[in-house]
Design a protein around this motif. Structure first.
Motif, PDB file in Angstrom:
ATOM      1  N   ASP A  80       1.871  10.755  17.913  1.00 31.03           N
ATOM      2  CA  ASP A  80       1.728  10.740  17.220  1.00 31.03           C
ATOM      3  C   ASP A  80       1.149  10.443  15.747  1.00 31.03           C
ATOM      4  OD1 ASP A  80      -0.232  12.291  18.905  1.00 31.03           O
ATOM      5  OD2 ASP A  80       1.170  13.368  19.646  1.00 31.03           O
ATOM      6  N   GLY A  81       2.276   8.950  15.720  1.00 29.09           N
ATOM      7  CA  GLY A  81       2.697   8.857  14.433  1.00 29.09           C
ATOM      8  C   GLY A  81       3.348   9.513  13.520  1.00 29.09           C
ATOM      9  N   GLY A  82       4.316   9.885  14.600  1.00 31.05           N
ATOM     10  CA  GLY A  82       6.522   9.964  14.391  1.00 31.05           C
ATOM     11  C   GLY A  82       7.018   9.154  14.222  1.00 31.05           C
ATOM     12  N   VAL A 119       0.982  -1.317   0.344  1.00 34.43           N
ATOM     13  CA  VAL A 119       0.231   0.227  -0.292  1.00 34.43           C
ATOM     14  C   VAL A 119       0.701   1.525  -0.101  1.00 34.43           C
ATOM     15  CG1 VAL A 119      -1.748  -1.042   0.913  1.00 34.43           C
ATOM     16  CG2 VAL A 119       0.294  -0.358   2.450  1.00 34.43           C
ATOM     17  N   THR A 120       0.621   2.480  -0.362  1.00 35.74           N
ATOM     18  CA  THR A 120       0.787   3.877  -0.800  1.00 35.74           C
ATOM     19  C   THR A 120      -0.057   4.361   0.239  1.00 35.74           C
ATOM     20  OG1 THR A 120       1.013   3.881  -2.961  1.00 35.74           O
ATOM     21  CG2 THR A 120       1.796   5.612  -1.536  1.00 35.74           C
ATOM     22  N   VAL A 121       1.823   4.904   1.780  1.00 37.40           N
ATOM     23  CA  VAL A 121       0.792   5.178   3.060  1.00 37.40           C
ATOM     24  C   VAL A 121       2.027   6.754   3.218  1.00 37.40           C
ATOM     25  CG1 VAL A 121       0.823   3.001   4.561  1.00 37.40           C
ATOM     26  CG2 VAL A 121       2.711   4.050   4.610  1.00 37.40           C
ATOM     27  N   ARG A 122       1.489   7.196   4.136  1.00 40.19           N
ATOM     28  CA  ARG A 122       2.143   8.959   4.192  1.00 40.19           C
ATOM     29  C   ARG A 122       3.308   8.731   4.830  1.00 40.19           C
ATOM     30  NH1 ARG A 122      -1.086  14.035   4.130  1.00 40.19           N
ATOM     31  NH2 ARG A 122       1.358  14.809   5.576  1.00 40.19           N
ATOM     32  N   LYS A 123       4.337   9.029   4.563  1.00 39.77           N
ATOM     33  CA  LYS A 123       5.837   8.902   5.304  1.00 39.77           C
ATOM     34  C   LYS A 123       5.608   8.825   6.533  1.00 39.77           C
ATOM     35  CE  LYS A 123       9.775   8.494   2.544  1.00 39.77           C
ATOM     36  NZ  LYS A 123      11.174   9.407   1.744  1.00 39.77           N
ATOM     37  N   GLN A 124       6.468   8.890   7.037  1.00 34.98           N
ATOM     38  CA  GLN A 124       6.150   9.601   8.772  1.00 34.98           C
ATOM     39  C   GLN A 124       7.364   9.916   9.332  1.00 34.98           C
ATOM     40  OE1 GLN A 124       6.747   4.873  10.576  1.00 34.98           O
ATOM     41  NE2 GLN A 124       4.836   5.745  12.227  1.00 34.98           N
ATOM     42  N   PRO A 125       7.047  11.583  10.107  1.00 36.67           N
ATOM     43  CA  PRO A 125       7.699  12.384  10.130  1.00 36.67           C
ATOM     44  C   PRO A 125       8.987  11.719  11.012  1.00 36.67           C
ATOM     45  CG  PRO A 125       6.008  13.224  11.089  1.00 36.67           C
ATOM     46  CD  PRO A 125       6.152  11.594   9.879  1.00 36.67           C
ATOM     47  N   PHE A 126      10.145  12.191  10.678  1.00 33.23           N
ATOM     48  CA  PHE A 126      11.281  11.615  11.599  1.00 33.23           C
ATOM     49  C   PHE A 126      11.528  13.299  12.669  1.00 33.23           C
ATOM     50  CE2 PHE A 126      12.202   8.759   8.157  1.00 33.23           C
ATOM     51  CZ  PHE A 126      13.176   7.906   9.088  1.00 33.23           C
ATOM     52  N   VAL A 127      11.917  12.650  13.825  1.00 33.45           N
ATOM     53  CA  VAL A 127      11.798  14.023  15.006  1.00 33.45           C
ATOM     54  C   VAL A 127      12.686  13.386  15.624  1.00 33.45           C
ATOM     55  CG1 VAL A 127      10.436  15.121  16.896  1.00 33.45           C
ATOM     56  CG2 VAL A 127       8.974  13.731  14.898  1.00 33.45           C
ATOM     57  N   ARG A 128      13.681  14.785  15.483  1.00 30.51           N
ATOM     58  CA  ARG A 128      14.780  14.856  16.421  1.00 30.51           C
ATOM     59  C   ARG A 128      14.408  15.436  18.043  1.00 30.51           C
ATOM     60  NH1 ARG A 128      19.072  17.600  12.978  1.00 30.51           N
ATOM     61  NH2 ARG A 128      18.865  15.155  12.244  1.00 30.51           N
ATOM     62  N   ILE A 161       2.729  16.997  14.385  1.00 28.59           N
ATOM     63  CA  ILE A 161       3.100  15.689  13.656  1.00 28.59           C
ATOM     64  C   ILE A 161       2.330  14.724  12.958  1.00 28.59           C
ATOM     65  CG2 ILE A 161       4.006  13.322  14.706  1.00 28.59           C
ATOM     66  CD1 ILE A 161       5.976  15.386  17.757  1.00 28.59           C
ATOM     67  N   ARG A 162       1.293  15.158  13.776  1.00 21.78           N
ATOM     68  CA  ARG A 162      -0.238  14.456  13.247  1.00 21.78           C
ATOM     69  C   ARG A 162      -0.490  14.573  11.632  1.00 21.78           C
ATOM     70  NH1 ARG A 162      -1.431  15.451  18.648  1.00 21.78           N
ATOM     71  NH2 ARG A 162      -2.499  17.097  18.243  1.00 21.78           N
ATOM     72  N   GLN A 163      -0.282  16.154  11.368  1.00 18.92           N
ATOM     73  CA  GLN A 163      -0.238  16.729  10.108  1.00 18.92           C
ATOM     74  C   GLN A 163       0.478  15.702   9.162  1.00 18.92           C
ATOM     75  OE1 GLN A 163      -2.250  20.950   9.577  1.00 18.92           O
ATOM     76  NE2 GLN A 163      -1.102  20.702  11.827  1.00 18.92           N
ATOM     77  N   LEU A 164       2.534  16.066   9.495  1.00 14.16           N
ATOM     78  CA  LEU A 164       2.648  15.769   9.033  1.00 14.16           C
ATOM     79  C   LEU A 164       2.382  13.882   8.593  1.00 14.16           C
ATOM     80  CD1 LEU A 164       5.532  17.538  10.479  1.00 14.16           C
ATOM     81  CD2 LEU A 164       4.697  17.772   7.684  1.00 14.16           C
TER      82      LEU A 164
END
Length: 417
Positions: A229-231, A185-194, A327-330
């Motif tokens: 939050d998906g990050g 499946v094609t999904v939104r990338k999870q944002p990388f959080v530093r 993070i959730r929006q990204l």
């Protein structure tokens, strides 16, 4: 032009929470959406970027919904316990090996759940309404056309949308995609959080603490909220209070969101605000809220930067209001709070000030929301005693006892699309 250095001079003005959120949402929307194709097994909890369309019918053939006997429905008319219909059993239909022939008048085929319906059959009589006598079966139930038959395409039809884009994939969503044979499946990338932790007074848990040092807790806090939050936690950097060290941590590539814990206010060693402003932009620094008023929001390149206060409760509050939202929006999720809510009357009043948004921890007791102390931004244990929090809007001078309020519950999370 370099921004004014406000260290040791205080905040001249503060943005409202609404102004801060408006800038944040706009900045996130300007960042290009990133997607990736992943295997279905890894897709649980991810946000679908493209709708899934079926290339097949499910089921792909008429199949039995019961263990029993495939029959011609009209030949069961009038069948009952007192008037069973006798049919000749001519074969079996199994899920992996269907009956190859065609049912004719006076015949039945023993069939299992999920097995293909033999040609000529138009219903299935459940086994509990049958009795086997030699090579015959006695039918004691009248069944209508297509009774206990799963029809071709009854579940999913070819060309139909199986799951829409934007859905956070639940186990049942993943299962239905698997049922059409799609492996990716094609999904939104999870944002990388530093996470950048600053503060020379901090000691990591397990290390020897000197007098006047404190154990660092915000990295443990943020390491748990980011995946919620998906990050993806890219790294936690423990940085000394020096301009060069913080600069290097801000500029290193690989992060979509950078959270700086501590050093966000106007102290002599609060280098982060000036660095973010010089390296990118810092349109929000100082927010009219309690706690978390030193919060800053900015951007360096395509990375959102959130300056979080060092005090633990302030850090949690600023994360919940701003960082988690970004993070959730990204990640393709809703920007809304990820907490379940309940409506309760206040157990006692909350004092506030017009123009300031308050984040008030409360416990739920005897059907009421009981406020805990809203001062003391370093009292992290207040969040463990609390069941959730109430937001007092900036337009209010406070809330009297018995006012109905919305309590956002810490322990009851849900994912929104």
């Amino acid at each position: 032009m370099s921004p004014q250095d406000i260290r040791m001079s205080g905040f001249q003005s503060r943005s409202t929470v609404d102004e801060a959120l408006a800038w944040l949402d706009g900045a996130v929307q300007e960042i290009p959406q990133q997607v990736e194709e992943i295997s279905l097994e890894l897709s649980h909890g991810r946000t679908l970027a493209e709708r899934v369309v079926s290339q097949i019918d499910v089921p792909g053939f008429d199949r039995s919904a019961m263990d029993g006997y495939a029959v011609i429905a009209d030949e069961t008319t009038g069948a009952s316990d007192y008037n069973p219909i006798r049919l000749q059993v001519v074969g079996d239909s199994m899920p992996s090996n269907g009956y190859s022939g065609e049912i004719r008048s006076g015949q039945a085929v023993r069939t299992m759940t999920g097995a293909p319906i033999p040609r000529g059959a138009s219903a299935v009589v459940p086994a509990e309404y049958t009795e086997v006598v030699d090579d015959n079966v006695l039918i004691s139930l009248t069944v209508g056309q297509f009774k206990h038959i799963g029809r071709t395409g009854e579940d999913i039809q070819i060309g139909g949308t199986v799951v829409d884009a934007g859905r956070i994939l639940r186990p049942q969503d993943v299962a239905v995609i698997a049922s059409i044979g799609q492996a990716k499946v094609t999904v939104r990338k999870q944002p990388f959080v530093r996470v950048i932790i600053t503060g020379n007074e901090l000691v990591r848990p397990g290390e020897q603490k000197r007098p006047h040092q404190i154990y660092e807790a915000n990295s443990s806090l943020l390491s748990g909220t980011i995946p919620r939050d998906g990050g993806i936690l890219e790294s936690v950097r423990f940085i000394e209070d020096s301009e060069s060290a913080i600069r290097n941590a801000l500029l290193e590539p690989g992060a979509d969101v950078i959270l700086v814990s501590g050093g966000s206010s106007v102290g002599a060693e609060d280098f982060a605000p000036g660095l973010v402003a010089r390296l990118g932009e810092l349109p929000i620094h100082g927010v009219a809220m309690r706690p978390s008023s030193p919060t800053g929001l900015g951007r360096i390149g395509n990375a959102i930067v959130v300056l979080l206060p060092g005090n633990p409760v302030s850090c949690l509050c600023a994360y919940d209001f701003f960082a988690g939202r970004a993070i959730r929006q990204l990640a393709g999720r809703s920007k809304s709070w990820p907490f379940r809510t309940i409506e309760l009357p206040l157990g006692r009043k909350i004092a506030s000030a017009i123009g300031r948004t308050d984040y008030c921890r409360v416990r739920v007791e005897a059907g009421k929301a009981i406020p805990l102390a809203i001062s003391g931004a370093s009292i992290l244990s207040s969040t463990t005693r609390a069941d959730g929090f109430v937001i007092v809007p900036a337009a209010s001078e406070g809330l009297p006892a018995e006012t109905p309020v919305t309590v956002l519950l810490y322990s009851e999370l849900f994912m929104t699309n």
